[in-house]
Design an enzyme around this catalytic site. Structure first.
Site, mmCIF file in Angstrom:
data_model
loop_
_atom_site.group_PDB
_atom_site.id
_atom_site.type_symbol
_atom_site.label_atom_id
_atom_site.label_comp_id
_atom_site.label_asym_id
_atom_site.label_seq_id
_atom_site.Cartn_x
_atom_site.Cartn_y
_atom_site.Cartn_z
ATOM 1 N N GLU A 231 0.895 -1.159 0.000
ATOM 2 C CA GLU A 231 0.000 0.000 0.000
ATOM 3 C C GLU A 231 0.929 1.202 0.000
ATOM 4 O OE1 GLU A 231 -1.686 2.995 0.535
ATOM 5 O OE2 GLU A 231 -2.062 2.479 2.635
ATOM 6 N N CYS A 265 -2.183 8.999 2.713
ATOM 7 C CA CYS A 265 -2.021 8.500 1.341
ATOM 8 C C CYS A 265 -3.304 8.714 0.550
ATOM 9 C CB CYS A 265 -1.608 7.036 1.348
ATOM 10 S SG CYS A 265 -2.627 6.009 2.398
HETATM 11 P P1 NDP Z 1 8.916 5.279 4.208
HETATM 12 O O1 NDP Z 1 8.379 4.478 3.100
HETATM 13 O O2 NDP Z 1 10.350 5.624 4.180
HETATM 14 O O3 NDP Z 1 8.608 4.520 5.602
HETATM 15 C C1 NDP Z 1 7.555 3.592 5.760
HETATM 16 C C2 NDP Z 1 8.100 2.302 6.385
HETATM 17 O O4 NDP Z 1 9.011 1.672 5.492
HETATM 18 C C3 NDP Z 1 8.882 2.551 7.670
HETATM 19 O O5 NDP Z 1 8.700 1.466 8.543
HETATM 20 C C4 NDP Z 1 10.313 2.608 7.184
HETATM 21 O O6 NDP Z 1 11.264 2.319 8.181
HETATM 22 C C5 NDP Z 1 10.301 1.541 6.104
HETATM 23 N N1 NDP Z 1 11.305 1.725 5.078
HETATM 24 C C6 NDP Z 1 11.931 2.857 4.686
HETATM 25 N N2 NDP Z 1 12.781 2.597 3.691
HETATM 26 C C7 NDP Z 1 12.717 1.275 3.453
HETATM 27 C C8 NDP Z 1 13.380 0.401 2.544
HETATM 28 N N3 NDP Z 1 14.268 0.838 1.667
HETATM 29 N N4 NDP Z 1 13.070 -0.907 2.581
HETATM 30 C C9 NDP Z 1 12.168 -1.366 3.453
HETATM 31 N N5 NDP Z 1 11.509 -0.581 4.335
HETATM 32 C C10 NDP Z 1 11.778 0.714 4.337
HETATM 33 O O7 NDP Z 1 8.071 6.552 4.351
HETATM 34 P P2 NDP Z 1 8.513 7.943 4.968
HETATM 35 O O8 NDP Z 1 8.085 7.895 6.351
HETATM 36 O O9 NDP Z 1 9.927 8.292 4.796
HETATM 37 O O10 NDP Z 1 7.682 8.934 4.050
HETATM 38 C C11 NDP Z 1 8.137 9.240 2.736
HETATM 39 C C12 NDP Z 1 7.010 9.185 1.744
HETATM 40 O O11 NDP Z 1 6.350 7.918 1.803
HETATM 41 C C13 NDP Z 1 5.898 10.175 1.971
HETATM 42 O O12 NDP Z 1 6.184 11.396 1.398
HETATM 43 C C14 NDP Z 1 4.735 9.491 1.306
HETATM 44 O O13 NDP Z 1 4.771 9.729 -0.057
HETATM 45 C C15 NDP Z 1 4.991 8.043 1.501
HETATM 46 N N6 NDP Z 1 4.215 7.508 2.594
HETATM 47 C C16 NDP Z 1 3.040 6.910 2.287
HETATM 48 C C17 NDP Z 1 2.260 6.426 3.292
HETATM 49 C C18 NDP Z 1 0.983 5.781 3.013
HETATM 50 O O14 NDP Z 1 0.135 5.740 3.894
HETATM 51 N N7 NDP Z 1 0.793 5.221 1.829
HETATM 52 C C19 NDP Z 1 2.651 6.524 4.690
HETATM 53 C C20 NDP Z 1 3.926 7.150 4.909
HETATM 54 C C21 NDP Z 1 4.662 7.607 3.867
HETATM 55 P P3 NDP Z 1 12.122 3.510 8.846
HETATM 56 O O15 NDP Z 1 11.166 4.425 9.496
HETATM 57 O O16 NDP Z 1 13.002 2.794 9.799
HETATM 58 O O17 NDP Z 1 12.876 4.160 7.723
#
Ligand code: NDP
Length: 457
Positions: A231, A265
């Protein structure tokens, strides 16, 4: 990213955590695998009882958990309380409807020369959930409630900025009486996900978050041949046609774009307004955005709090500067709020064009991009040119327009005269770069189940 609670309202680091050392991580995975061996054999009635108990624990903890979420990521206290209530609803939804979803599905035995033929739904095992900070309880619950009802076991790798909410999730299920280790939180950085995902005892993964995080998890899971649900981001269109109730549409547009301080999102992010009503809608929309109260999210009068992270704030600053630099107009807002913490003014940009980053990317903050269009065809064409396809919204009283929108919009969800919202009672998910698979309802539960075909001669 360090694993820490940092209050976005002040920028103050309140608590830091060491990531789990290797041996502790190994022990947690081993305990999860052991838990699955007996949990899969528990009765549906027992699981229903534990889900209901978890909902009751949440009800009792509402104020404390809501304050925790507001402290960790800045959502308003009122919206945090609503999030807790929604999680309790999801738990009760699966307690009410889960047993029927798990019933075997009888098939035409005569047609295949059998005495009996049916599909039985069985849990897969230990599922890794990688979750984001924006709805720190709800996103994780959307996975946990159906997974635990199905007999799966969960390992939660939550976002690094919500460690206390993550630890609360583990505690919640323990206090509700679920067997030990059926839901554990792993305080690990994202670099450690690969090790967990490649472990043979972990059979599947779900991720909510950014597209790069989704690509990484899907690539590893693909290599290891494990199923995933993704998602990812969204840049939902919100189309307003001349027959719409403009006042209602503008009010809902403001809520949709600014909910959760602009970090959802399924927030409407791109607004396509028919030329016949563009002036009036823009006026109403700008007026209502200008009336929003920005401030301390603990204050009951606050409608928009800070962004969750400093880097998130920086991204929003850059998106708006880029758009204005290329000719967009900030009709309202357009700046950081002059106070400590990571606040940004609710903003309406008009005159958005395809050269601007806000056109093709996702702005995770309270910034609406408005386009004037000549027809529904044009609105749908521009909306569909985006790589994302999560939710979508149309405001129209015209039957033919509604039918066209539902048929042609490239999105996982289409809402007419309302805003895209996740409900336990409706499937949730996207198409294109917004990910794949569905959460919630029986569709969400069955993503992590073996639909086993049984033939008895
Ligand atoms: P991320 O995708 O970076 O974080 C979401 C989760 O994924 C966290 O648990 C994070 O861990 C983990 N994660 C980060 N990088 C990786 C990777 N390379 N491989 C596996 N897991 C990973 O979201 P952000 O919080 O940085 O937000 C950035 C953008 O993501 C936003 O601008 C938005 O566009 C999108 N987003 C979308 C959401 C939604 O509901 N669809 C929710 C949040 C963000 P850790 O925190 O340890 O990095």
């Amino acid at each position: 990213m360090a694993i820490a609670t940092t209050n976005p309202t002040t920028g103050e680091v309140l608590k830091t955590y060491e990531p789990l050392p290797d041996d502790a991580l190994e022990e947690k995975i081993a305990r999860a695998a052991a838990a699955f061996r007996s949990y899969r054999l528990t009765s549906v009635e027992d699981r229903v009882g534990w889900l209901r108990a978890a909902a009751d624990v949440l009800d009792a903890d509402t104020d404390a958990v809501a304050e925790l979420m507001t402290t960790e990521m800045g959502k308003t206290l009122a919206s945090a309380k609503a999030e807790v209530a929604k999680c309790a609803t999801a738990l009760r939804y699966y307690a009410d409807h889960g047993p029927a979803m798990l019933e075997p599905q009888q098939l035409d035995a005569d047609a295949v020369g059998a005495r009996q033929a049916y599909v039985t739904y069985q849990p897969l095992g230990v599922v890794l959930a990688v979750m984001p900070w924006n709805f720190p309880l709800w996103q994780a619950m959307r996975f946990a409630a159906p997974a635990l009802m199905a007999g799966n076991v969960g390992l939660l790798k939550h976002a690094s900025n919500v460690p206390q909410t993550a630890l609360y999730m583990e505690e919640l299920f323990r206090r509700a009486g679920f067997p030990a280790d059926v839901f554990q939180t792993l305080l690990i950085g994202s670099a450690t996900i690969e090790r967990v995902l490649r472990d043979d005892r972990v059979v599947a993964a779900t991720l909510t978050g950014s597209a790069p995080a989704g690509q990484s998890v899907a690539a590893i899971a693909g290599d290891a041949l494990k199923p995933t649900v993704l998602e990812l981001g969204g840049s939902d269109p919100f189309i307003v046609m001349p027959s719409a109730d403009l006042a209602a549409a503008a009010a809902v547009a403001v809520t949709s774009r600014n909910q959760n301080n602009g970090q959802s999102c399924i927030a409407a992010k791109r607004f396509f307004v028919h030329a016949d009503v563009a002036e009036e809608f823009t006026r109403l929309f700008a007026e209502k955005i200008g009336e929003l109260t920005v401030g301390d999210p603990m204050d009951p009068d606050t409608q928009v709090g800070p962004l969750a992270t400093e880097s998130g704030l920086q991204d929003v600053v850059e998106y708006v500067e880029d758009a204005v630099g290329k000719g967009a107009t900030a009709v309202v807002g357009g700046h950081r709020v002059d106070r400590p913490g990571w606040f940004y003014e609710p903003t309406l940009l008009t005159g958005v064009t395809s050269e601007m980053a806000v056109h093709a990317e996702e702005v995770f903050g309270p910034v609406a991009a408005l386009y004037t269009v000549q027809s529904l065809d044009e609105a749908i064409e521009i909306a569909n040119s985006h790589p994302y396809g999560l939710g979508s919204n149309l405001w129209s009283e015209d039957e033919a327009e509604r039918a066209q929108f539902v048929r042609d919009i490239e999105a996982g969800m289409a809402f007419v005269n309302g805003m895209t919202t996740s409900y336990p009672q409706l499937p949730f998910g996207g198409v294109k770069q917004s990910g794949y698979g569905r959460e919630l309802t029986e569709l969400g539960m069955r993503e992590f189940m073996n639909a086993k075909t049984v033939w008895v001669g």
